[in-house]
Motif scaffolding. Structure first.
Motif, PDB file in Angstrom:
ATOM      1  N   ASP A  54      -3.911 -17.961  26.489  1.00  0.00           N
ATOM      2  CA  ASP A  54      -2.848 -17.660  27.448  1.00  0.00           C
ATOM      3  C   ASP A  54      -1.838 -16.720  26.799  1.00  0.00           C
ATOM      4  N   ALA A  55      -1.475 -15.654  27.492  1.00  0.00           N
ATOM      5  CA  ALA A  55      -0.631 -14.617  26.905  1.00  0.00           C
ATOM      6  C   ALA A  55       0.797 -15.084  26.658  1.00  0.00           C
ATOM      7  N   LEU A  56       1.251 -16.135  27.333  1.00  0.00           N
ATOM      8  CA  LEU A  56       2.624 -16.597  27.161  1.00  0.00           C
ATOM      9  C   LEU A  56       2.744 -17.824  26.266  1.00  0.00           C
ATOM     10  N   GLN A  57       1.682 -18.596  26.152  1.00  0.00           N
ATOM     11  CA  GLN A  57       1.744 -19.767  25.279  1.00  0.00           C
ATOM     12  C   GLN A  57       1.722 -19.402  23.796  1.00  0.00           C
ATOM     13  N   VAL A  58       1.549 -18.118  23.485  1.00  0.00           N
ATOM     14  CA  VAL A  58       1.609 -17.706  22.083  1.00  0.00           C
ATOM     15  C   VAL A  58       3.041 -17.705  21.558  1.00  0.00           C
ATOM     16  N   PHE A  59       4.040 -17.591  22.440  1.00  0.00           N
ATOM     17  CA  PHE A  59       5.413 -17.416  21.983  1.00  0.00           C
ATOM     18  C   PHE A  59       6.045 -18.747  21.573  1.00  0.00           C
ATOM     19  N   ASP A  60       6.960 -18.646  20.616  1.00  0.00           N
ATOM     20  CA  ASP A  60       7.486 -19.851  19.971  1.00  0.00           C
ATOM     21  C   ASP A  60       8.664 -20.486  20.693  1.00  0.00           C
ATOM     22  N   ASN A  61       9.204 -19.850  21.728  1.00  0.00           N
ATOM     23  CA  ASN A  61      10.480 -20.318  22.278  1.00  0.00           C
ATOM     24  C   ASN A  61      10.391 -21.014  23.629  1.00  0.00           C
ATOM     25  N   TRP A  62       9.188 -21.108  24.228  1.00  0.00           N
ATOM     26  CA  TRP A  62       9.055 -21.792  25.522  1.00  0.00           C
ATOM     27  C   TRP A  62       7.874 -22.747  25.441  1.00  0.00           C
ATOM     28  N   ARG A  63       8.083 -23.909  24.930  1.00  0.00           N
ATOM     29  CA  ARG A  63       6.987 -24.873  24.835  1.00  0.00           C
ATOM     30  C   ARG A  63       6.789 -25.608  26.154  1.00  0.00           C
ATOM     31  N   THR A 242      19.971 -16.053  22.926  1.00  0.00           N
ATOM     32  CA  THR A 242      19.076 -14.962  22.511  1.00  0.00           C
ATOM     33  C   THR A 242      18.311 -14.359  23.694  1.00  0.00           C
ATOM     34  N   TRP A 243      18.655 -14.743  24.909  1.00  0.00           N
ATOM     35  CA  TRP A 243      17.929 -14.296  26.090  1.00  0.00           C
ATOM     36  C   TRP A 243      18.024 -12.783  26.262  1.00  0.00           C
ATOM     37  N   ASN A 244      16.868 -12.166  26.424  1.00  0.00           N
ATOM     38  CA  ASN A 244      16.769 -10.750  26.733  1.00  0.00           C
ATOM     39  C   ASN A 244      15.640 -10.602  27.741  1.00  0.00           C
ATOM     40  N   PRO A 245      15.944 -10.211  28.969  1.00  0.00           N
ATOM     41  CA  PRO A 245      14.892 -10.129  29.999  1.00  0.00           C
ATOM     42  C   PRO A 245      13.786  -9.145  29.678  1.00  0.00           C
ATOM     43  N   ARG A 246      13.997  -8.279  28.679  1.00  0.00           N
ATOM     44  CA  ARG A 246      12.965  -7.314  28.296  1.00  0.00           C
ATOM     45  C   ARG A 246      12.025  -7.855  27.220  1.00  0.00           C
ATOM     46  N   ASP A 247      12.357  -9.013  26.650  1.00  0.00           N
ATOM     47  CA  ASP A 247      11.463  -9.601  25.654  1.00  0.00           C
ATOM     48  C   ASP A 247      10.132  -9.998  26.287  1.00  0.00           C
ATOM     49  N   PRO A 248       9.019  -9.855  25.586  1.00  0.00           N
ATOM     50  CA  PRO A 248       7.730 -10.291  26.145  1.00  0.00           C
ATOM     51  C   PRO A 248       7.729 -11.757  26.570  1.00  0.00           C
ATOM     52  N   SER A 249       8.406 -12.612  25.831  1.00  0.00           N
ATOM     53  CA  SER A 249       8.416 -14.040  26.169  1.00  0.00           C
ATOM     54  C   SER A 249       9.207 -14.336  27.437  1.00  0.00           C
ATOM     55  N   ALA A 252       7.684 -15.604  30.879  1.00  0.00           N
ATOM     56  CA  ALA A 252       7.293 -16.988  31.171  1.00  0.00           C
ATOM     57  C   ALA A 252       7.768 -17.358  32.575  1.00  0.00           C
ATOM     58  N   ILE A 253       6.859 -17.874  33.388  1.00  0.00           N
ATOM     59  CA  ILE A 253       7.201 -18.195  34.772  1.00  0.00           C
ATOM     60  C   ILE A 253       8.289 -19.259  34.809  1.00  0.00           C
ATOM     61  N   GLY A 254       9.382 -18.951  35.485  1.00  0.00           N
ATOM     62  CA  GLY A 254      10.490 -19.881  35.585  1.00  0.00           C
ATOM     63  C   GLY A 254      11.601 -19.621  34.589  1.00  0.00           C
ATOM     64  N   ALA A 255      11.344 -18.808  33.575  1.00  0.00           N
ATOM     65  CA  ALA A 255      12.363 -18.574  32.553  1.00  0.00           C
ATOM     66  C   ALA A 255      13.595 -17.889  33.146  1.00  0.00           C
ATOM     67  N   ALA A 256      13.398 -16.802  33.858  1.00  0.00           N
ATOM     68  CA  ALA A 256      14.538 -16.076  34.420  1.00  0.00           C
ATOM     69  C   ALA A 256      15.322 -16.949  35.394  1.00  0.00           C
ATOM     70  N   GLU A 257      14.615 -17.767  36.157  1.00  0.00           N
ATOM     71  CA  GLU A 257      15.285 -18.612  37.142  1.00  0.00           C
ATOM     72  C   GLU A 257      16.126 -19.692  36.472  1.00  0.00           C
ATOM     73  N   LEU A 258      15.597 -20.327  35.433  1.00  0.00           N
ATOM     74  CA  LEU A 258      16.361 -21.372  34.752  1.00  0.00           C
ATOM     75  C   LEU A 258      17.518 -20.778  33.959  1.00  0.00           C
ATOM     76  N   ILE A 259      17.314 -19.615  33.370  1.00  0.00           N
ATOM     77  CA  ILE A 259      18.420 -18.940  32.678  1.00  0.00           C
ATOM     78  C   ILE A 259      19.526 -18.610  33.674  1.00  0.00           C
ATOM     79  N   ALA A 260      19.153 -18.148  34.865  1.00  0.00           N
ATOM     80  CA  ALA A 260      20.150 -17.840  35.891  1.00  0.00           C
ATOM     81  C   ALA A 260      20.934 -19.093  36.266  1.00  0.00           C
ATOM     82  N   HIS A 261      20.254 -20.239  36.330  1.00  0.00           N
ATOM     83  CA  HIS A 261      20.962 -21.481  36.632  1.00  0.00           C
ATOM     84  C   HIS A 261      21.920 -21.853  35.509  1.00  0.00           C
TER      85      HIS A 261
END
Length: 303
Positions: A54-63, A242-249, A252-261
């Motif tokens: 999975d292309a997104l499960q490789v990243f260390d910040n969204w388990r 450390t949120w940056n919407p341009r980061d590959p991580s 992750a589905i739901g990341a932008a929405e939860l950050i917005a909350h």
């Protein structure tokens, strides 16, 4: 080998026991379809190491948010290529194949599981070794698209590439334009020089989960609620500084929405609804890919 129905745990166990011990296993399927449960059952029934595709499960910040295996699952069965890439590191299918190669030649039978169709196709069909696109060329392409739309990019492509790609798909057109602009060579030419696959499909035991749309939509909603219960919101708070919407991580589905909350821009209910819809839309794209590209894989119908 006939594939039994896989709706229940007992069916998964029966399927797992029927898988040959000496073959690499591939498990594809849309998000929330139960791929990880099947991988665990196969590993416990006949051994092996579970490898992330999975292309997104490789990243260390969204388990939690990417549904990576729990620490308990990792203690039960060896897992590889999960959560080991920094959040802002550009990571492609080519990078994944590079990291996968030593695992394929290792002592343990790999059970490769994921919903990223490009990774699995690159593994079993081969991947052209195209140089990475410099950021400035990506910016140039985006500006050209904004000014002239798809026709502006299509006009720069060689005839063979124009015939091969979907001219209505902005991502495909932009990718073809970037390749040609970066390398001076058309995407079709690169694809024609694709090297042999790292793991030919004929040497594997490949499964693809075909999920009923309504059943999967309900599963996705239920799973997101479980993610919230298991700490997805706390995970978003931990990522806020450390949120940056341009980061590959950040894909992750739901990341932008939860950050917005967390920032106070959305209520939790609004963020939840938007994240579930985004996940359901992603699952639709996955199902389309699998049906078009994996017609010779062994189908597991769900439910």
């Amino acid at each position: 080998m006939p594939v039994p129905h896989a709706q229940t745990r007992i069916d998964i166990d029966r399927l797992a026991r029927a898988v040959p011990r000496d073959q690499p296993v591939l498990i594809a399927g849309p998000t929330a379809s139960g791929k990880s449960a099947l991988a665990m059952a196969i590993a416990e029934a006949s051994g092996g190491v579970i490898v992330n595709a999975d292309a997104l499960q490789v990243f260390d910040n969204w388990r939690v948010l990417t549904a990576r295996p729990s620490a308990q699952d990792e203690a039960r069965v060896p897992h590889r290529l999960y959560g080991y890439v920094p959040r802002n590191y550009p990571f492609s299918a080519g990078h994944w194949l590079r990291d996968l190669r030593p695992i394929l030649s290792g002592p343990d039978r790999p059970i490769i599981v994921g919903g990223t169709g490009l990774n699995l196709s690159a593994l079993t069909e081969g991947l052209a070794d195209i140089p990475l696109t410099p950021p400035e060329i990506r910016v140039e392409g985006a500006h050209r698209m904004a000014q002239g739309g798809l026709p502006a990019l299509l006009a720069d492509l060689d005839p063979a590439t124009r015939e091969r790609i979907d001219p209505q798909n902005p991502a495909r057109v932009a990718r073809a334009w970037e390749v040609q602009r970066t390398t001076g060579r058309g995407l079709a030419s690169w694809q024609d020089d694709t090297p042999p696959p790292l793991l030919p499909l004929a040497e594997t035991c490949p499964f693809v989960m075909h999920a009923d749309r309504d059943w999967l939509r309900d599963r996705i909603a239920q799973r997101f609620d479980v993610m919230l219960e298991q700490g997805a919101l706390e995970e978003a708070r931990a990522n806020l500084d450390t949120w940056n919407p341009r980061d590959p991580s950040a894909k992750a589905i739901g990341a932008a929405e939860l950050i917005a909350h967390v920032k106070g821009d959305l209520s939790l209910d609004e963020a939840r609804v938007r994240a579930i819809i985004a996940s359901q839309q992603y699952a639709k794209r996955q199902r389309t890919w699998f049906r078009k590209r994996m017609g010779n894989w062994r189908v597991i119908p769900l439910p």
